[in-house]
Motif scaffolding. Structure first.
Motif, PDB file in Angstrom:
ATOM      1  N   ILE A 190      43.931  23.576  15.029  1.00 14.74           N
ATOM      2  CA  ILE A 190      44.609  24.782  15.506  1.00 14.74           C
ATOM      3  C   ILE A 190      45.579  24.380  16.603  1.00 14.74           C
ATOM      4  O   ILE A 190      45.187  23.758  17.586  1.00 14.74           O
TER       5      ILE A 190
ATOM      6  N   HIS B 117      38.614  31.338  11.472  1.00 19.17           N
ATOM      7  CA  HIS B 117      38.013  30.182  10.824  1.00 19.17           C
ATOM      8  C   HIS B 117      38.691  28.903  11.268  1.00 19.17           C
ATOM      9  O   HIS B 117      39.808  28.911  11.770  1.00 19.17           O
TER      10      HIS B 117
ATOM     11  N   GLY C  72      40.746  25.577  11.317  1.00 19.04           N
ATOM     12  CA  GLY C  72      41.800  24.772  10.758  1.00 19.04           C
ATOM     13  C   GLY C  72      43.069  25.370  10.222  1.00 19.04           C
ATOM     14  O   GLY C  72      43.124  26.498   9.759  1.00 19.04           O
TER      15      GLY C  72
ATOM     16  N   SER D  45      43.545  34.321  10.350  1.00 18.80           N
ATOM     17  CA  SER D  45      42.625  33.541   9.528  1.00 18.80           C
ATOM     18  C   SER D  45      43.107  32.101   9.426  1.00 18.80           C
ATOM     19  O   SER D  45      44.177  31.754   9.917  1.00 18.80           O
ATOM     20  N   GLN D  46      42.329  31.265   8.740  1.00 16.51           N
ATOM     21  CA  GLN D  46      42.671  29.853   8.604  1.00 16.51           C
ATOM     22  C   GLN D  46      43.940  29.659   7.791  1.00 16.51           C
ATOM     23  O   GLN D  46      44.291  30.467   6.956  1.00 16.51           O
TER      24      GLN D  46
ATOM     25  N   ALA E 267      44.300  34.574   5.294  1.00 20.03           N
ATOM     26  CA  ALA E 267      44.275  33.122   5.111  1.00 20.03           C
ATOM     27  C   ALA E 267      45.526  32.607   4.412  1.00 20.03           C
ATOM     28  O   ALA E 267      46.021  33.206   3.464  1.00 20.03           O
TER      29      ALA E 267
END
Length: 183
Positions: free
Chosen positions: A72, A88, A90, A107-108, A134
């Protein structure tokens, strides 16, 4: 809000989604990145030049450690409102000029970056109560207004009006059901 209130608002958001103190502090990479960003942003805003430069170096090293361990990347110069939540691990990349409002969830795999040509080149401005699904990409000199839901795997490169649900590549408005229930 001051520095401690911002950290507390982020922590409360993680608690809302079922975390407890131990799991949030030691096992939640999104909170690590948010916490590091809050500290680095406070240093970025300091007005004491020599102290600021020394602390910025330490924060930059800390940021790189967080990036490598969590995947991140949140630059200190980004502007993020209270109650920020990264759901989440990554793949979250924010441009240094990113502006995100209050009470937003990411989100990821989300990228918020620069795109466009000429006068359209720039970084998005994201309003309050926005949910970003995501692997979504938000790019260009655009405005995402309040209460917007951006669906997973969408590419948003045009403005999104309040309460919109944006979906697709490129994303289009598919409804006005807003982000209620996702935040």
């Amino acid at each position: 809000m001051n520095f401690l209130q911002l950290i507390l608002s982020d922590y409360k958001k993680y608690r809302k989604y079922g975390g407890n103190f131990i799991t949030i502090l030691f096992f939640t990479q999104g909170f690590w990145a948010s916490f590091q960003y809050r500290v680095a942003h406070a240093v970025h805003m300091m007005s004491i030049p020599i102290l600021k430069q020394l602390l910025q170096l330490l924060c930059l090293i800390w940021q790189k450690i967080i990036e490598m361990s969590s995947g991140i990347s949140i630059p200190a110069s980004a502007q993020i409102g209270h109650s920020f939540y990264i759901g989440h691990f990554g793949g979250v990349i924010l441009n240094a000029k990113t502006i995100i409002g209050n009470n937003c969830n990411i989100s990821q795999g989300v990228t918020i970056g620069i795109s466009g040509q000429g006068k359209n080149r720039g970084v998005p401005k994201i309003g309050n109560n926005v949910y970003i699904g995501a692997n979504a990409v938000i790019a260009g000199s655009i405005i995402i207004e309040d209460n917007v839901l951006i669906a997973a795997c969408s590419l948003v490169n045009t403005n999104a009006t309040s309460n919109s649900v944006m979906l697709g590549v490129p994303a289009i408005k598919v409804s006005e059901k807003s982000s209620e229930g996702y935040i």
